[in-house]
Motif scaffolding. Structure first.
Motif, PDB file in Angstrom:
ATOM      1  N   ASN A   5       4.563   8.609   5.391  1.00 42.19           N
ATOM      2  CA  ASN A   5       3.377   8.680   6.239  1.00 42.19           C
ATOM      3  C   ASN A   5       3.377   7.524   7.238  1.00 42.19           C
ATOM      4  O   ASN A   5       3.393   6.355   6.838  1.00 42.19           O
ATOM      5  CB  ASN A   5       2.131   8.628   5.350  1.00 42.19           C
ATOM      6  CG  ASN A   5       0.844   8.744   6.139  1.00 42.19           C
ATOM      7  OD1 ASN A   5       0.564   7.937   7.001  1.00 42.19           O
ATOM      8  ND2 ASN A   5       0.048   9.750   5.805  1.00 42.19           N
ATOM      9  N   GLY A   7      -4.879   8.720  -3.374  1.00 42.77           N
ATOM     10  CA  GLY A   7      -4.728   8.242  -2.009  1.00 42.77           C
ATOM     11  C   GLY A   7      -3.983   6.921  -1.941  1.00 42.77           C
ATOM     12  O   GLY A   7      -3.204   6.578  -2.838  1.00 42.77           O
ATOM     13  N   VAL A   8      -4.242   6.163  -0.881  1.00 44.96           N
ATOM     14  CA  VAL A   8      -3.547   4.895  -0.672  1.00 44.96           C
ATOM     15  C   VAL A   8      -4.034   3.870  -1.695  1.00 44.96           C
ATOM     16  O   VAL A   8      -5.234   3.666  -1.864  1.00 44.96           O
ATOM     17  CB  VAL A   8      -3.780   4.359   0.744  1.00 44.96           C
ATOM     18  CG1 VAL A   8      -3.089   3.012   0.930  1.00 44.96           C
ATOM     19  CG2 VAL A   8      -3.270   5.363   1.786  1.00 44.96           C
ATOM     20  N   GLN A   9      -3.092   3.246  -2.386  1.00 38.99           N
ATOM     21  CA  GLN A   9      -3.405   2.205  -3.360  1.00 38.99           C
ATOM     22  C   GLN A   9      -2.294   1.169  -3.364  1.00 38.99           C
ATOM     23  O   GLN A   9      -1.188   1.429  -2.907  1.00 38.99           O
ATOM     24  CB  GLN A   9      -3.590   2.796  -4.757  1.00 38.99           C
ATOM     25  CG  GLN A   9      -2.403   3.587  -5.263  1.00 38.99           C
ATOM     26  CD  GLN A   9      -2.625   4.184  -6.638  1.00 38.99           C
ATOM     27  OE1 GLN A   9      -3.033   3.507  -7.574  1.00 38.99           O
ATOM     28  NE2 GLN A   9      -2.346   5.475  -6.774  1.00 38.99           N
ATOM     29  N   LYS A  10      -2.606  -0.016  -3.861  1.00 39.15           N
ATOM     30  CA  LYS A  10      -1.598  -1.063  -3.967  1.00 39.15           C
ATOM     31  C   LYS A  10      -0.723  -0.796  -5.185  1.00 39.15           C
ATOM     32  O   LYS A  10      -1.224  -0.668  -6.300  1.00 39.15           O
ATOM     33  CB  LYS A  10      -2.270  -2.440  -4.084  1.00 39.15           C
ATOM     34  CG  LYS A  10      -2.828  -2.975  -2.770  1.00 39.15           C
ATOM     35  CD  LYS A  10      -1.688  -3.327  -1.824  1.00 39.15           C
ATOM     36  CE  LYS A  10      -2.182  -4.042  -0.575  1.00 39.15           C
ATOM     37  NZ  LYS A  10      -2.591  -5.430  -0.835  1.00 39.15           N
ATOM     38  N   VAL A  67       0.509   4.851   6.819  1.00 37.64           N
ATOM     39  CA  VAL A  67       0.731   4.007   5.642  1.00 37.64           C
ATOM     40  C   VAL A  67       1.905   3.065   5.896  1.00 37.64           C
ATOM     41  O   VAL A  67       1.875   1.895   5.514  1.00 37.64           O
ATOM     42  CB  VAL A  67       0.985   4.861   4.382  1.00 37.64           C
ATOM     43  CG1 VAL A  67       1.273   3.974   3.168  1.00 37.64           C
ATOM     44  CG2 VAL A  67      -0.205   5.761   4.100  1.00 37.64           C
ATOM     45  N   GLU A  89       2.046  -0.942   5.509  1.00 42.48           N
ATOM     46  CA  GLU A  89       3.064  -1.622   4.701  1.00 42.48           C
ATOM     47  C   GLU A  89       3.813  -2.670   5.525  1.00 42.48           C
ATOM     48  O   GLU A  89       4.126  -3.766   5.026  1.00 42.48           O
ATOM     49  CB  GLU A  89       4.062  -0.593   4.147  1.00 42.48           C
ATOM     50  CG  GLU A  89       3.487   0.331   3.102  1.00 42.48           C
ATOM     51  CD  GLU A  89       4.431   1.457   2.748  1.00 42.48           C
ATOM     52  OE1 GLU A  89       4.497   1.836   1.567  1.00 42.48           O
ATOM     53  OE2 GLU A  89       5.114   1.986   3.658  1.00 42.48           O
ATOM     54  N   SER A 137       6.965   4.183   3.266  1.00 43.97           N
ATOM     55  CA  SER A 137       6.409   5.517   3.061  1.00 43.97           C
ATOM     56  C   SER A 137       6.827   6.496   4.155  1.00 43.97           C
ATOM     57  O   SER A 137       7.212   6.099   5.264  1.00 43.97           O
ATOM     58  CB  SER A 137       4.881   5.444   3.012  1.00 43.97           C
ATOM     59  OG  SER A 137       4.449   4.634   1.945  1.00 43.97           O
ATOM     60  N   SER A 179       0.849  -1.199   0.000  1.00 50.30           N
ATOM     61  CA  SER A 179       0.000   0.000   0.000  1.00 50.30           C
ATOM     62  C   SER A 179       0.882   1.246   0.000  1.00 50.30           C
ATOM     63  O   SER A 179       1.796   1.372   0.820  1.00 50.30           O
ATOM     64  CB  SER A 179      -0.905  -0.001   1.227  1.00 50.30           C
ATOM     65  OG  SER A 179      -1.819  -1.072   1.165  1.00 50.30           O
ATOM     66  N   ARG A 180       0.586   2.157  -0.917  1.00 51.01           N
ATOM     67  CA  ARG A 180       1.388   3.372  -1.044  1.00 51.01           C
ATOM     68  C   ARG A 180       0.501   4.546  -1.457  1.00 51.01           C
ATOM     69  O   ARG A 180      -0.610   4.350  -1.951  1.00 51.01           O
ATOM     70  CB  ARG A 180       2.474   3.223  -2.117  1.00 51.01           C
ATOM     71  CG  ARG A 180       3.406   2.050  -1.961  1.00 51.01           C
ATOM     72  CD  ARG A 180       4.431   2.027  -3.091  1.00 51.01           C
ATOM     73  NE  ARG A 180       5.249   0.830  -3.084  1.00 51.01           N
ATOM     74  CZ  ARG A 180       6.326   0.655  -2.325  1.00 51.01           C
ATOM     75  NH1 ARG A 180       6.701   1.605  -1.514  1.00 51.01           N
ATOM     76  NH2 ARG A 180       7.021  -0.465  -2.389  1.00 51.01           N
ATOM     77  N   ILE A 181       1.043   5.749  -1.287  1.00 49.35           N
ATOM     78  CA  ILE A 181       0.469   6.944  -1.910  1.00 49.35           C
ATOM     79  C   ILE A 181       1.420   7.326  -3.027  1.00 49.35           C
ATOM     80  O   ILE A 181       2.562   7.701  -2.785  1.00 49.35           O
ATOM     81  CB  ILE A 181       0.312   8.093  -0.906  1.00 49.35           C
ATOM     82  CG1 ILE A 181      -0.656   7.678   0.214  1.00 49.35           C
ATOM     83  CG2 ILE A 181      -0.197   9.344  -1.618  1.00 49.35           C
ATOM     84  CD1 ILE A 181      -0.798   8.706   1.314  1.00 49.35           C
TER      85      ILE A 181
END
Length: 278
Positions: free
Chosen positions: A173, A144-147, A176, A180, A171, A134-136
């Motif tokens: 954040n 936003g947050v997505q794989k 996040v 991760e 990340s 999961s990342r931005i």
């Protein structure tokens, strides 16, 4: 005649006994790992200097190298060089590259523009996978947050022992980053045999994310290092955010920060011993 026969028998018995070194060699394999955030080949002045990065890695004499912030035909900032391939050829090592981002070229017919992580090895890489976390995205922050990909795993044959080597770049954040961390551990828990997790964690040892990792794996510097272990920012680091973690069947012989200039991070070197399964 009898004396000669006795000497020959004793010699044969001594030669038949396994040596201590031989017994150790049978059950463990030394492995030297270095992890390095290379800031797309730029030094702490922002000047492109991939040659110094290569010299730092060459002088480390590492068996396995994991890299973060690697450009592949990305932009003019790195002169569109395939940095992982260039370093692999320069060091005489096998290379696997794991993009986080893969964009269309600026001009038709040119290679895709990619940015991510890499794993280099002197030992055979028998399989490779680029996992998602999961990342931005810096390219699409509004989503936003997505794989996204960019959590590479190389299975490396270290003289008969298959070792799972991961490289990561977590990340900025903290929320996040914790997500991760849980996702990495979920992947790692499905593996059998020695596991080595390396990378730029963007978090210091006392953070919730690093405490979570330390509860499941061994922090190599915590057990094999001296001093604060600060790695960032070069040339006067004040944070330890670059790390090596290992599974319970990997023994840490030593771990140290290499105080060499060439990026905005110092590399971390871990000398390990991986156990061969019975």
């Amino acid at each position: 005649m009898r004396i000669g026969l006795v000497i020959m028998c004793l010699y044969g018995m001594v030669m038949a006994l396994p040596t201590t070194a031989g017994a150790k060699e049978e059950h463990s394999r030394p492995l030297h790992v270095v992890t390095y955030n290379i800031q797309h080949g730029a030094n702490h002045h922002g000047q492109l200097d991939l040659e110094t990065i290569a010299e730092n890695l060459q002088s480390s004499e590492a068996d396995v190298i994991t890299l973060q912030e690697v450009d592949k035909h990305w932009s003019e900032r790195s002169r569109f060089v395939d940095e992982a391939a260039w370093l692999g050829e320069r060091l005489g090592m096998q290379v696997r590259f794991a993009p986080i981002y893969s964009l269309d070229p600026l001009r038709e017919g040119e290679p895709r523009r990619e940015y991510g992580l890499a794993i280099l090895s002197r030992y055979p890489i028998v399989s490779f996978e680029n996992h998602e976390l999961s990342r931005i995205s810096s390219q699409e922050p509004d989503k936003g947050v997505q794989k996204l990909p960019g959590f590479p795993e190389a299975v490396i044959n270290v003289r008969g022992v298959k070792v799972h080597v991961f490289s990561t770049h977590l990340s900025l954040n903290p929320d996040v980053r914790m997500l991760e961390t849980e996702e990495m551990l979920e992947i790692i828990h499905r593996r059998e045999g020695p596991v080595i997790l390396t990378g730029d964690m963007n978090a210091e040892p006392g953070s919730p994310e690093m405490k979570r990792l330390s509860a499941e794996m061994t922090d190599a510097f915590a057990v094999g290092g001296d001093g604060a272990g600060w790695t960032y920012p070069v040339p006067a680091p004040v944070k330890r955010i670059d790390d090596v973690f290992v599974s319970s069947d990997v023994r840490v012989e030593s771990c140290e920060v290499l105080p060499v200039e060439g990026s905005d991070h110092y590399p971390v070197s871990a000398r390990l011993s991986v156990e061969k399964s019975e």
